[in-house]
Design a protein around this motif. Sequence first.
Motif, PDB file in Angstrom:
ATOM      1  N   PRO A  67       0.837  -1.193   0.000  1.00 46.55           N
ATOM      2  CA  PRO A  67       0.000   0.000   0.000  1.00 46.55           C
ATOM      3  C   PRO A  67       0.874   1.246   0.000  1.00 46.55           C
ATOM      4  O   PRO A  67       2.027   1.220   0.405  1.00 46.55           O
ATOM      5  N   GLY A  68       0.326   2.313  -0.469  1.00 44.55           N
ATOM      6  CA  GLY A  68       1.071   3.565  -0.491  1.00 44.55           C
ATOM      7  C   GLY A  68       1.230   4.083  -1.899  1.00 44.55           C
ATOM      8  O   GLY A  68       0.850   3.438  -2.874  1.00 44.55           O
ATOM      9  N   SER A  69       1.826   5.233  -1.988  1.00 49.25           N
ATOM     10  CA  SER A  69       1.986   5.853  -3.291  1.00 49.25           C
ATOM     11  C   SER A  69       3.320   5.454  -3.907  1.00 49.25           C
ATOM     12  O   SER A  69       4.192   4.899  -3.249  1.00 49.25           O
ATOM     13  N   LEU A  70       3.462   5.761  -5.172  1.00 48.63           N
ATOM     14  CA  LEU A  70       4.711   5.466  -5.865  1.00 48.63           C
ATOM     15  C   LEU A  70       5.860   6.297  -5.313  1.00 48.63           C
ATOM     16  O   LEU A  70       7.001   5.850  -5.295  1.00 48.63           O
ATOM     17  N   LEU A  71       5.563   7.493  -4.863  1.00 42.83           N
ATOM     18  CA  LEU A  71       6.620   8.344  -4.332  1.00 42.83           C
ATOM     19  C   LEU A  71       7.222   7.771  -3.059  1.00 42.83           C
ATOM     20  O   LEU A  71       8.398   7.992  -2.763  1.00 42.83           O
ATOM     21  N   GLU A  72       6.432   7.035  -2.293  1.00 43.97           N
ATOM     22  CA  GLU A  72       6.957   6.425  -1.075  1.00 43.97           C
ATOM     23  C   GLU A  72       7.879   5.256  -1.385  1.00 43.97           C
ATOM     24  O   GLU A  72       8.697   4.878  -0.565  1.00 43.97           O
ATOM     25  N   ARG A  73       7.762   4.676  -2.554  1.00 44.89           N
ATOM     26  CA  ARG A  73       8.584   3.523  -2.915  1.00 44.89           C
ATOM     27  C   ARG A  73       9.925   3.916  -3.518  1.00 44.89           C
ATOM     28  O   ARG A  73      10.808   3.082  -3.672  1.00 44.89           O
ATOM     29  N   ILE A  74      10.096   5.174  -3.874  1.00 43.84           N
ATOM     30  CA  ILE A  74      11.346   5.627  -4.486  1.00 43.84           C
ATOM     31  C   ILE A  74      12.413   5.730  -3.408  1.00 43.84           C
ATOM     32  O   ILE A  74      12.200   6.309  -2.347  1.00 43.84           O
TER      33      ILE A  74
END
Length: 123
Positions: free
Chosen positions: A82-89
């Motif tokens: 869960p979460g946004s793509l920006l959190e995965r960067i």
Amino acid sequence: MLISALLVLHVIVAIVIIVAVLLQQGQGANAGAAFGAGSSGTVFGARGAASFLSRLTAVLAAVFMLNSTALAWIAARDVGEPGSLLERIEPVPQLQEELVPEDEEDENERDEDELDLPPPDSH
């Protein structure tokens, strides 16, 4: 494979619903009967038993809704994190400048005050 089959079924059901709705006779089609052209009891015609097309439309609508729910459930289940793509960067490492301490300055460099200049002419 399951998602592909459900998507194909979804498109086919949507097309058949469109065709079934367009083939049905509208309720306003018998409006001329209210003005003496027929023996209808109401303005928009007598409403008898549901026709084959109206039953088919209801069944297809139920199949469409269940299929939509199944596709949404499968899509929600397949989401990994869960979460946004920006959190995965991952953050980019910051470059740190190497500052030279004042004690280790190059001995060949001098301040302006330490230069060997001749005294100014006094004319």
